[in-house]
Structure formats: C-alpha cells, structure tokens
Write an enzyme that holds these catalytic residues in place. Structure first.
Site, PDB file in Angstrom:
ATOM      1  N   CYS A  26       0.825  -1.209   0.000  1.00 31.47           N
ATOM      2  CA  CYS A  26       0.000   0.000   0.000  1.00 31.47           C
ATOM      3  C   CYS A  26       0.867   1.270   0.000  1.00 31.47           C
ATOM      4  O   CYS A  26       1.467   1.571  -1.023  1.00 31.47           O
ATOM      5  CB  CYS A  26      -1.003  -0.052   1.146  1.00 31.47           C
ATOM      6  SG  CYS A  26      -2.432   0.963   0.805  1.00 31.47           S
TER       7      CYS A  26
ATOM      8  N   HIS B   3      -3.315  -4.931   1.809  1.00 25.23           N
ATOM      9  CA  HIS B   3      -2.651  -5.155   3.101  1.00 25.23           C
ATOM     10  C   HIS B   3      -2.673  -6.617   3.532  1.00 25.23           C
ATOM     11  O   HIS B   3      -3.492  -6.987   4.391  1.00 25.23           O
ATOM     12  CB  HIS B   3      -3.378  -4.358   4.192  1.00 25.23           C
ATOM     13  CG  HIS B   3      -3.168  -2.892   4.141  1.00 25.23           C
ATOM     14  ND1 HIS B   3      -2.138  -2.272   4.817  1.00 25.23           N
ATOM     15  CD2 HIS B   3      -3.853  -1.917   3.516  1.00 25.23           C
ATOM     16  CE1 HIS B   3      -2.194  -0.964   4.609  1.00 25.23           C
ATOM     17  NE2 HIS B   3      -3.220  -0.716   3.813  1.00 25.23           N
TER      18      HIS B   3
ATOM     19  N   GLU C  56      -0.849  -7.998   5.602  1.00 20.15           N
ATOM     20  CA  GLU C  56      -0.500  -8.083   7.032  1.00 20.15           C
ATOM     21  C   GLU C  56      -1.724  -7.874   7.926  1.00 20.15           C
ATOM     22  O   GLU C  56      -1.674  -8.147   9.121  1.00 20.15           O
ATOM     23  CB  GLU C  56       0.604  -7.074   7.367  1.00 20.15           C
ATOM     24  CG  GLU C  56       0.194  -5.615   7.487  1.00 20.15           C
ATOM     25  CD  GLU C  56      -0.075  -4.921   6.149  1.00 20.15           C
ATOM     26  OE1 GLU C  56      -0.084  -5.586   5.089  1.00 20.15           O
ATOM     27  OE2 GLU C  56      -0.298  -3.691   6.171  1.00 20.15           O
TER      28      GLU C  56
HETATM   29  N1  LIG Z   1      -3.408   2.081   3.474  1.00 18.77           N
HETATM   30  C1  LIG Z   1      -2.424   2.792   2.998  1.00 18.77           C
HETATM   31  O1  LIG Z   1      -1.239   2.470   3.103  1.00 18.77           O
HETATM   32  C2  LIG Z   1      -2.857   4.042   2.320  1.00 18.77           C
HETATM   33  C3  LIG Z   1      -1.791   4.726   1.503  1.00 18.77           C
HETATM   34  C4  LIG Z   1      -2.055   6.206   1.453  1.00 18.77           C
HETATM   35  N2  LIG Z   1      -3.216   6.499   0.656  1.00 18.77           N
HETATM   36  C5  LIG Z   1      -0.832   6.927   0.905  1.00 18.77           C
HETATM   37  O2  LIG Z   1      -0.929   7.618  -0.032  1.00 18.77           O
HETATM   38  O3  LIG Z   1       0.228   6.785   1.438  1.00 18.77           O
END
Ligand SMILES: NC(=O)CC[C@H](N)C(=O)O
Length: 224
Positions: A87, A200, A202
């Site tokens: 992410c 995610h 994790e």
């Molecule tokens: N759940 C997340 O890691 C979101 C990432 C977040 N939108 C970012 O730009 O860093």
C-alpha cells in the site's frame, strides 16, 4: 550438517502497520530461520538482508525517513536487496507517482510502475475483495485483499521484467473497467527481488504473501 542459513528481514517502523508485518513473519514455518528487525534508523538497516515497507501514509513515511537519516540508505538498499512494499510502501517503491502532493513525494523507486495515490477514493471507499492468486500455496483458496485508500497502478514499463501476481476481478472493481489487461486491475506484482502489493496482507491472518516474499525474493535461489 551445516545449519541452513537464516535471513534478517527488516520492517520499516517509522509509521503504519509495521507490527502486523512482524507478527505475520514470526508466524511463518520455513526450513530456514527468519529474524525480524524493526527498522527505525540507518544502523538497523545495516542488519537486514531484505525489507518490508508497510502501509500507512507514504508522505509521512518519506518525511520521517528523511528526518531519521534513512532516505538515502533506503534508496541504496532498494538498488541491491529484496524489498516488499504494501500500500503506502508500494507507492514508495514505485518509479513515479502521478498525483503526488504539491510539495512533491520522495520515492525510493525499484519497481518500474507509475502509480496513483488513493486511486479508488478516500477512506470510506475502502473495500475487501477475494483475490485468486495462482502463485501462492493452496491457490484455490482466495486471498482476501484489504484495500484501504489503496494506490492504483496506472502503467507498467513494457521493458521491465514484471510478473503480475494478482489482479482485481473486473466485477469487483470500484469503477467498471472493460479491458482485462488494464494495468489498473493489477494489485500484486514482482519485479526481480521486489514485491509490490496495493493491499494489506498483514491485516489478515493469512501468511501466504509473507511466505511468497520469503521464498521468491529473500531466498530466491535455493529451495526450502
Ligand atoms: N493504506 C495505505 O497504506 C494508504 C496509503 C495512502 N493512501 C498513501 O498515499 O500513502
């Protein structure tokens, strides 16, 4: 008999879901021992054979990395050793980010994709989707993808040796996309020793992506 070599996997622990990654790694049952290290400064990174960059907020993680003197060591690390970004971590591992904040976004690079932050919308548009992933153990069991303000892959460099590992099924996309090969459907990919997931793993109790990272990226050459 010589002991099977072990590996130290660091988890960047500046902000975000680092503790959850550590728990999942500690849960793995492999023939080789994995040691985990929470990386908060350059001295921690020196201990690591591989690194996970967790989800969180990519701009905050980049800022804290700069403040703790980790930014340049991380860029150097990515050039040499296996790294998995989930992410926000996936954003940091990307070559370019299309909608960076006005004052810019530090990236580590390593994976030849262009990515958009919050590509499916804001927090309230977060969603879960069962992913079918043929490269995981028990491939008939879907992996639950948890997408929280997830980034979206907008483009993949055609020259890069990128292997797509998982796509979002078209009927589960927050917006309809006609073309099955549209890069926006890609949610997990590997480029050499680097792994990128826009969701995610994790935050589930399913260790299969951590197992995949250990086998394919950390210990890529010898079967375990
Ligand atoms: N759940 C997340 O890691 C979101 C990432 C977040 N939108 C970012 O730009 O860093």
């Amino acid at each position: 008999m010589p002991e099977a070599p072990e590996a130290t996997i660091g988890i960047l622990a500046l902000q975000g879901a680092f503790a959850e990654h550590q728990t999942r790694l500690q849960n793995l049952r492999l023939k080789r021992r994995i040691i985990t290290v929470l990386v908060k400064g350059p001295e921690d990174l020196l201990l690591c054979d591989a690194l996970i960059i967790p989800g969180g907020e990519s701009t905050t993680i980049a800022l804290l990395a700069r403040l703790s003197g980790l930014l340049e060591p991380l860029k150097e690390f990515v050039r040499k050793k296996p790294v998995w970004g989930t992410c926000a971590g996936a954003i940091l591992l990307s070559q370019s980010v299309t909608n960076a904040k006005k004052d810019g976004q530090e990236l580590l690079g390593g994976v030849s994709v262009d990515i958009a932050r919050n590509g499916w919308g804001s927090q309230v548009e977060s969603f879960e989707a069962p992913l079918s992933v043929t490269d995981l153990p028990d491939p008939s069991v879907p992996f639950m993808g948890i997408f929280i303000r997830a980034p979206v892959v907008l483009g993949v460099s055609p020259e890069a040796p990128i292997q797509v590992i998982a796509r979002l099924p078209p009927h589960l996309l927050p917006e309809p996309i006609e073309d099955d090969n549209d890069p926006r459907t890609i949610v997990a990919l590997r480029q050499g020793l680097h792994l990128l997931t826009t969701f995610h793993p994790e935050l589930t109790k399913d260790d299969r992506f951590h197992d995949y990272f250990a086998r394919k990226c950390v210990f890529p050459t010898v079967p375990m």
